[in-house]
Design a protein around this motif. Structure first.
Motif, short mmCIF file in Angstrom:
data_model
loop_
_atom_site.label_atom_id
_atom_site.label_comp_id
_atom_site.label_asym_id
_atom_site.label_seq_id
_atom_site.Cartn_x
_atom_site.Cartn_y
_atom_site.Cartn_z
N ASP A 93 17.45 6.26 8.78
CA ASP A 93 16.16 6.93 8.97
C ASP A 93 15.60 7.45 7.65
O ASP A 93 14.87 8.43 7.61
CB ASP A 93 16.30 8.07 9.97
N GLU A 94 15.94 6.79 6.55
CA GLU A 94 15.53 7.30 5.23
C GLU A 94 15.20 6.16 4.27
O GLU A 94 15.93 5.18 4.18
CB GLU A 94 16.66 8.14 4.64
N TRP A 95 14.07 6.31 3.58
CA TRP A 95 13.62 5.31 2.60
C TRP A 95 13.13 6.02 1.35
O TRP A 95 12.62 7.13 1.40
CB TRP A 95 12.46 4.48 3.15
N LEU A 96 13.25 5.33 0.23
CA LEU A 96 12.65 5.77 -1.03
C LEU A 96 11.43 4.90 -1.26
O LEU A 96 11.54 3.68 -1.32
CB LEU A 96 13.65 5.62 -2.18
N LEU A 97 10.27 5.52 -1.36
CA LEU A 97 9.01 4.82 -1.64
C LEU A 97 8.70 5.00 -3.12
O LEU A 97 8.67 6.13 -3.62
CB LEU A 97 7.87 5.38 -0.79
N ILE A 98 8.46 3.90 -3.82
CA ILE A 98 8.19 3.94 -5.26
C ILE A 98 6.84 3.28 -5.53
O ILE A 98 6.61 2.14 -5.11
CB ILE A 98 9.27 3.17 -6.06
N ALA A 99 5.95 4.00 -6.21
CA ALA A 99 4.64 3.46 -6.59
C ALA A 99 4.50 3.57 -8.10
O ALA A 99 4.32 4.66 -8.64
CB ALA A 99 3.52 4.23 -5.89
N GLU A 100 4.57 2.43 -8.78
CA GLU A 100 4.45 2.43 -10.24
C GLU A 100 3.00 2.49 -10.68
O GLU A 100 2.73 2.66 -11.86
CB GLU A 100 5.16 1.21 -10.83
N ASP A 101 2.05 2.34 -9.75
CA ASP A 101 0.64 2.39 -10.12
C ASP A 101 0.05 3.79 -10.03
O ASP A 101 -1.08 4.00 -10.42
CB ASP A 101 -0.17 1.40 -9.29
N ASP A 102 0.79 4.75 -9.50
CA ASP A 102 0.39 6.17 -9.49
C ASP A 102 -1.04 6.38 -8.98
O ASP A 102 -1.85 7.06 -9.59
CB ASP A 102 0.55 6.75 -10.90
N ALA A 151 12.45 4.29 13.31
CA ALA A 151 11.93 2.95 13.01
C ALA A 151 10.43 2.86 13.25
O ALA A 151 9.74 2.07 12.60
CB ALA A 151 12.66 1.91 13.86
N GLU A 152 9.90 3.69 14.14
CA GLU A 152 8.48 3.62 14.46
C GLU A 152 7.57 4.05 13.31
O GLU A 152 6.37 3.78 13.32
CB GLU A 152 8.17 4.47 15.71
N VAL A 153 8.11 4.68 12.26
CA VAL A 153 7.26 5.07 11.12
C VAL A 153 7.08 3.93 10.12
O VAL A 153 6.20 4.00 9.27
CB VAL A 153 7.78 6.34 10.40
N SER A 154 7.89 2.89 10.23
CA SER A 154 7.85 1.81 9.24
C SER A 154 6.48 1.13 9.16
O SER A 154 5.93 0.98 8.07
CB SER A 154 8.94 0.77 9.52
N ALA A 155 5.95 0.71 10.28
CA ALA A 155 4.67 -0.03 10.27
C ALA A 155 3.51 0.82 9.76
O ALA A 155 2.79 0.39 8.84
CB ALA A 155 4.37 -0.60 11.65
N PRO A 156 3.28 2.04 10.31
CA PRO A 156 2.14 2.81 9.78
C PRO A 156 2.33 3.25 8.33
O PRO A 156 1.39 3.24 7.54
CB PRO A 156 2.02 4.00 10.72
N ALA A 157 3.56 3.60 7.95
CA ALA A 157 3.81 3.99 6.56
C ALA A 157 3.59 2.79 5.64
O ALA A 157 2.96 2.93 4.58
CB ALA A 157 5.23 4.52 6.40
N GLY A 158 4.07 1.63 6.05
CA GLY A 158 3.91 0.43 5.23
C GLY A 158 2.46 0.04 5.06
O GLY A 158 2.03 -0.37 3.98
N ALA A 159 1.66 0.18 6.14
CA ALA A 159 0.23 -0.15 6.05
C ALA A 159 -0.48 0.76 5.07
O ALA A 159 -1.33 0.31 4.29
CB ALA A 159 -0.41 -0.06 7.44
N ALA A 160 -0.14 2.03 5.07
CA ALA A 160 -0.79 2.98 4.16
C ALA A 160 -0.24 2.89 2.74
O ALA A 160 -0.99 3.03 1.78
CB ALA A 160 -0.61 4.41 4.69
N PHE A 161 1.05 2.64 2.63
CA PHE A 161 1.70 2.63 1.32
C PHE A 161 1.52 1.30 0.58
O PHE A 161 1.42 1.26 -0.63
CB PHE A 161 3.18 2.96 1.46
N GLY A 162 1.53 0.21 1.32
CA GLY A 162 1.39 -1.10 0.68
C GLY A 162 2.67 -1.89 0.60
O GLY A 162 2.66 -3.03 0.14
N ALA A 163 3.78 -1.32 1.01
CA ALA A 163 5.07 -2.02 1.11
C ALA A 163 5.78 -1.41 2.31
O ALA A 163 5.98 -0.20 2.36
CB ALA A 163 5.90 -1.84 -0.16
#
Length: 191
Positions: A78-87, A43-55
């Motif tokens: 402990d698993e998420w799919l990150l999707i970026a349509e703006d590439d 769970a501790e990766v959610s905040a830093p990943a979200g800040a860098a990823f944008g969601a």
């Protein structure tokens, strides 16, 4: 040396030219190419990943978080799919840098899968021809995500709006999924 120009590789969608349902009850379209990563960690990766990823990767099971062209889908504890349509170039490296010091794994799966968007008042009924989940909006509300099957193909199903779904599917199963959706739409129109 040859005076011929070097050929340039072109990206072709796996479903180019394939028939998809398009009637007054449901419309299916191939989603545009998107960059995708599988993020594994606590769970501790959610905040830093979200800040860098944008969601931010959601901590609530079976949910999605979306911000503009970016989405994070809960796949497991402990698993998420990150999707970026703006590439955006360098996005994966930015997420990786934000997670330095946290136990995690970030794997680029951009070329492994594709997506189909289904919309319309008949979308849930069409999906239920092959998906064993209750897709009534009360049981599967907007923002819900689930790994499931569409007959023999594993998919990740995300309800984006009351009458709009996104199916993430492995590229190798995409023609099969398209054929199932098309046959189901034809059967429903005849019935």
């Amino acid at each position: 040396m040859s005076s011929e120009a070097t050929p340039i590789a072109e990206r072709h969608a796996i479903l180019s030219g394939r028939a998809l349902p398009d009637n007054d009850r449901v419309r299916a379209v191939v989603a545009p190419f998107a960059a995708r990563w599988i993020l594994r960690g606590g769970a501790e990766v959610s905040a830093p990943a979200g800040a860098a990823f944008g969601a931010p990767p959601p901590l609530e099971p079976l949910r999605a978080a979306a911000e503009g062209a970016r989405a994070a889908l809960w796949l497991g504890p402990d698993e998420w799919l990150l999707i970026a349509e703006d590439d955006e170039p360098g996005l994966g490296a930015a997420v990786e840098a934000a997670l330095a010091g946290f136990p995690h794994a970030l794997t680029d799966v951009s070329h492994r899968q594709c997506a189909i968007e289904l919309s319309g008042p008949g979308a849930a009924r069409l999906l239920n021809a092959g998906v064993p989940l209750d897709l009534d909006v009360e049981a599967f509300p907007v923002g819900m995500v689930a790994r499931t099957l569409l007959l023999k193909a594993e998919i990740t199903l995300w309800r984006r709006e009351a009458e709009r779904f996104r199916l993430e599917v492995a590229r190798s199963f995409a023609p099969y999924v398209a054929a199932v959706l098309t046959a189901s739409a034809r059967d429903q129109a005849a019935g």
